[in-house]
Design an enzyme around this catalytic site. Structure first.
Site, PDB file in Angstrom:
ATOM      1  N   HIS A  37       0.811  -1.216   0.000  1.00 47.46           N
ATOM      2  CA  HIS A  37       0.000   0.000   0.000  1.00 47.46           C
ATOM      3  C   HIS A  37       0.848   1.271   0.000  1.00 47.46           C
ATOM      4  O   HIS A  37       0.314   2.372  -0.110  1.00 47.46           O
ATOM      5  CB  HIS A  37      -0.917  -0.023   1.236  1.00 47.46           C
ATOM      6  CG  HIS A  37      -2.080   0.899   1.158  1.00 47.46           C
ATOM      7  ND1 HIS A  37      -2.251   1.955   2.017  1.00 47.46           N
ATOM      8  CD2 HIS A  37      -3.142   0.926   0.311  1.00 47.46           C
ATOM      9  CE1 HIS A  37      -3.368   2.597   1.719  1.00 47.46           C
ATOM     10  NE2 HIS A  37      -3.928   2.003   0.686  1.00 47.46           N
ATOM     11  N   LYS A  87       3.094   4.444  -0.907  1.00 41.43           N
ATOM     12  CA  LYS A  87       3.029   5.353  -2.053  1.00 41.43           C
ATOM     13  C   LYS A  87       4.247   6.272  -2.024  1.00 41.43           C
ATOM     14  O   LYS A  87       4.367   7.138  -1.161  1.00 41.43           O
ATOM     15  CB  LYS A  87       1.726   6.152  -2.001  1.00 41.43           C
ATOM     16  CG  LYS A  87       0.491   5.250  -2.132  1.00 41.43           C
ATOM     17  CD  LYS A  87      -0.766   5.930  -1.708  1.00 41.43           C
ATOM     18  CE  LYS A  87      -1.976   5.044  -1.995  1.00 41.43           C
ATOM     19  NZ  LYS A  87      -1.925   3.751  -1.266  1.00 41.43           N
ATOM     20  N   HIS A 142      -8.421  11.515   0.565  1.00 40.68           N
ATOM     21  CA  HIS A 142      -7.732  10.228   0.445  1.00 40.68           C
ATOM     22  C   HIS A 142      -6.420  10.296   1.219  1.00 40.68           C
ATOM     23  O   HIS A 142      -5.753   9.289   1.428  1.00 40.68           O
ATOM     24  CB  HIS A 142      -7.474   9.887  -1.024  1.00 40.68           C
ATOM     25  CG  HIS A 142      -7.011   8.480  -1.240  1.00 40.68           C
ATOM     26  ND1 HIS A 142      -5.679   8.149  -1.381  1.00 40.68           N
ATOM     27  CD2 HIS A 142      -7.694   7.305  -1.318  1.00 40.68           C
ATOM     28  CE1 HIS A 142      -5.558   6.842  -1.551  1.00 40.68           C
ATOM     29  NE2 HIS A 142      -6.770   6.304  -1.512  1.00 40.68           N
ATOM     30  N   LYS A 148      -3.962  10.543   4.442  1.00 39.66           N
ATOM     31  CA  LYS A 148      -3.995   9.926   5.775  1.00 39.66           C
ATOM     32  C   LYS A 148      -3.018  10.673   6.673  1.00 39.66           C
ATOM     33  O   LYS A 148      -1.834  10.818   6.327  1.00 39.66           O
ATOM     34  CB  LYS A 148      -3.593   8.454   5.720  1.00 39.66           C
ATOM     35  CG  LYS A 148      -4.607   7.536   5.049  1.00 39.66           C
ATOM     36  CD  LYS A 148      -4.332   7.408   3.599  1.00 39.66           C
ATOM     37  CE  LYS A 148      -5.256   6.354   2.975  1.00 39.66           C
ATOM     38  NZ  LYS A 148      -5.353   6.510   1.516  1.00 39.66           N
TER      39      LYS A 148
END
Length: 662
Positions: A288, A290, A523, A525
């Site tokens: 996950h 990025k 989106h 976090k």
């Protein structure tokens, strides 16, 4: 010939496609291609797609040309390849080229004035009902009525051929968007960029709301020798169209989390590209993280961000990115560190994380260095001594002993325990903000809360347990967002996770007027500890609030079990000795430092911080573009957190409902 056929609908150009004409759809076969688009694009075939419209109103699209299209329907975005078919419904959006030439299909009967009047009358009925509620609710509903009536007027304009879909959407939201004064006044000098994160540009917002924001083209630029692109989702069609210079980079490594069955990259024939899905030793985990790592002749650029490599993530969402360039070490220092595995904390954390990915080693040619093995140890060749953040990574596995505090929330705990904070943060609150909620229990939330409450003051007084709030969009936020209910597809929290009774005390509103992003659904976090507008620490990460992302303690707290790969950057107050403005993309690869003989400590604050508020010993103010209101406002009794698998019948700004996805 078309004059004798029955017109059953229209393809209306969306956003940047509004230079094109509306395309009427008639009963029978409709061929659509290059001649329907005013902008010359050789990727479009003359017979690009065909739409077959039946007398019962159903529409079927067939991809006639060699290039795929994208169909956005019911909150999902699906690729349709050459010779494949799919049904098209009212309100669906077709991307003739992924990310380009967008058209919304609107049935002819859905666009008449009678329907517009129904919207307005429905809003007036809602207004009458609201008069029985309290003043706060009345005010809120009246504002919504004004916005809905404005939407109806703009829809009527669209019927008259004066406006395209994206234009009326922005106009309808203009009151909220123009409130982003703090971001409009936010200016960052180049030497301060590594000490902050920046928001990613939102396509439909005015320039005032995108001040100091960045696009993917601002990250991937210049004469890159090797690129490492890390992410969960990768749309190669969009990525190559958004960053065409990627094709010119000699070596590209894509580390992804896509399923092998749905990710066919072989057809792109990308020479010297390596695609790698890291090992997942524990079920229900994913890759996950990025990030972008770019090797230049003069150094490396590292960018940690929150967006998938897909169109909607880089154009419609609230996202964040941190970026810093680092020069090569001198040869002797570099070789010594590689042999001894010693470096700065940032370097060690980075190399250990990259080593866990286990990509297949390959060789690359680096100017002034030569032919070298491209593996995790290669990244010890760069000087990270001036890194302004700490890395917080998660790696799947069962971590014990010295590895217990190497990853996940235990790594964050360890770094916070080693840090010193102002006394104002004793017992100060916490914020958890994310886009997907895992299946949690109160025991784990306490475990997580304890880790994020670590830290002490200079006189060794523990900060103590902070009370958290969860900043999360409501159903109403999603309904009225830039994308309408479709935005909820990227907030994939199921009802069974969201509607647990013990979570009710934590919910707080997504309110982002100060950065113009109330309707750009998050989106991003982030996790933080704060007091007023002052920030103790701030974490920008890929990690949602889940055990899979952060890890869960087992075996009497001697083992941490993590399922997924995650990566984030932690901003802490620090002493400033000098600031380097080294850039990999400047012609000279310059490394200009602002030397400061007087040590000063930074103070982290939000964009809403005002001079004259509580002062500390810090003389260097570092403003972070925290995209939500601090302190957050708790939910009212009318607020409901978004769940993506519930049915919502109240229409969104596009006149759509949200059916439960099966």
């Amino acid at each position: 010939m078309s004059s004798s056929r029955i017109n059953i609908g229209t393809l209306i150009p969306v956003g940047n496609s509004n230079a094109s004409n509306k395309i009427p759809i008639y009963e029978g076969d409709n061929l659509i291609g290059r001649n329907n688009v005013k902008i010359v694009d050789k990727r479009l075939s003359r017979k690009h797609i065909s739409l077959h419209a039946s007398s019962n109103g159903s529409i079927e699209v067939l991809v006639e040309g060699p290039n795929p299209i994208i169909l956005s329907s019911d909150g999902s975005r699906r690729k349709i390849s050459s010779n494949e078919k799919s049904l098209v419904k009212n309100g669906d959006i077709l991307e003739l080229i992924p990310g380009s030439h967008l058209f919304k299909y609107v049935e002819i009967e859905k666009r008449n004035s009678f329907q517009m009047n129904k919207i307005v009358n429905s809003c007036k009925k809602e207004k009458r009902q609201s008069e029985t509620n309290n003043d706060e609710t009345v005010s809120k509903r009246n504002k919504q009525i004004i916005q809905d009536e404005a939407l109806a007027r703009e829809l009527q304009k669209m019927e008259d051929g004066n406006e395209a879909l994206m234009d009326f959407r922005v106009s309808n939201n203009s009151q909220k968007i123009e409130d982003g004064n703090e971001l409009n006044n936010f200016r960052v000098s180049k030497d301060l960029i590594p000490e902050i994160f920046r928001l990613i540009k939102v396509q439909s917002l005015p320039s005032s709301a995108n001040s100091s924001s960045v696009s993917i083209q601002d990250i991937i630029e210049g004469d890159v020798v090797v690129a490492v692109l890390s992410n969960y989702m990768v749309d190669l069609d969009w990525l190559l169209s958004a960053c065409p210079n990627l094709k010119n980079i000699p070596h590209v490594l894509v580390v992804h989390g896509e399923s092998n069955s749905s990710f066919d990259h072989s057809k792109y024939k990308l020479k010297n590209w390596v695609f790698h899905k890291p090992p997942l030793p524990i079920s229900y985990g994913t890759h996950h993280s990025k990030a972008v790592l770019l090797i230049y002749p003069s150094g490396i650029r590292i960018a940690i961000h929150t967006a998938n490599y897909i169109h909607i993530d880089w154009n419609n969402k609230t996202q964040g990115v941190w970026m810093q360039d680092f020069s090569f070490k001198n040869v002797n220092t570099s070789n010594s560190n590689i042999n001894n595995n010693r470096g700065s904390p940032f370097e060690n954390d980075l190399v250990e994380y990259l080593a866990s990915l286990k990509w297949p080693e390959f060789r690359v040619n680096i100017p002034n260095i030569g032919n070298v093995a491209f593996n995790a140890s290669f990244f010890r060749k760069f000087d990270y001594s001036n890194a302004k953040v700490r890395l917080i990574g998660s790696v799947p596995g069962y971590h014990t002993g010295s590895n217990l505090t190497k990853w996940g929330h235990m790594k964050l705990l360890k770094i916070l325990e080693e840090s010193k904070f102002d006394k104002e943060f004793i017992k100060s609150p916490l914020i958890y903000q994310f886009s997907s909620l895992g299946s949690l229990d109160e025991k784990w939330l306490t475990e997580f809360q304890n880790s994020l409450s670590a830290g002490s003051t200079e006189d060794r007084c523990q900060l103590g347990i902070g009370q958290p709030l969860i900043v999360f969009p409501t159903v109403e936020d999603v309904r009225c967002s830039i994308e309408g209910y479709s935005a909820g597809g990227a907030i994939p929290s199921p009802q069974k996770n969201v509607e647990k009774e013990f979570l009710k005390k934590y919910w707080a509103k997504w309110k982002a007027d100060h950065v113009g992003r109330c309707r750009a659904m998050p989106h991003i976090k982030t996790y933080t500890r704060y007091n007023g507008q002052n920030i103790a620490w701030f974490l920008l990460t890929s990690a949602n609030l889940s055990k899979a992302a952060w890890g869960a303690l087992q075996k009497n707290n001697t083992q941490l079990m993590i399922r997924s790969y995650e990566l984030g950057v932690l901003f802490l107050p620090c002493e400033v000795h000098n600031r380097s403005s080294f850039s990999c993309t400047k012609p000279s690869g310059s490394n200009v430092s602002n030397n400061n003989t007087d040590k000063s400590k930074t103070k982290l604050v939000t964009l809403c911080w005002k001079k004259g508020e509580e002062e500390s010993d810090a003389s260097e103010i570092v403003r972070l573009p925290v995209p939500y209101q601090i302190p957050p406002k708790p939910y009212t009794s009318q607020d409901v957190p978004w769940s993506w698998d519930k049915r919502y019948t109240q229409k969104d700004v596009y006149g759509q409902t949200w059916p439960r996805l099966v």
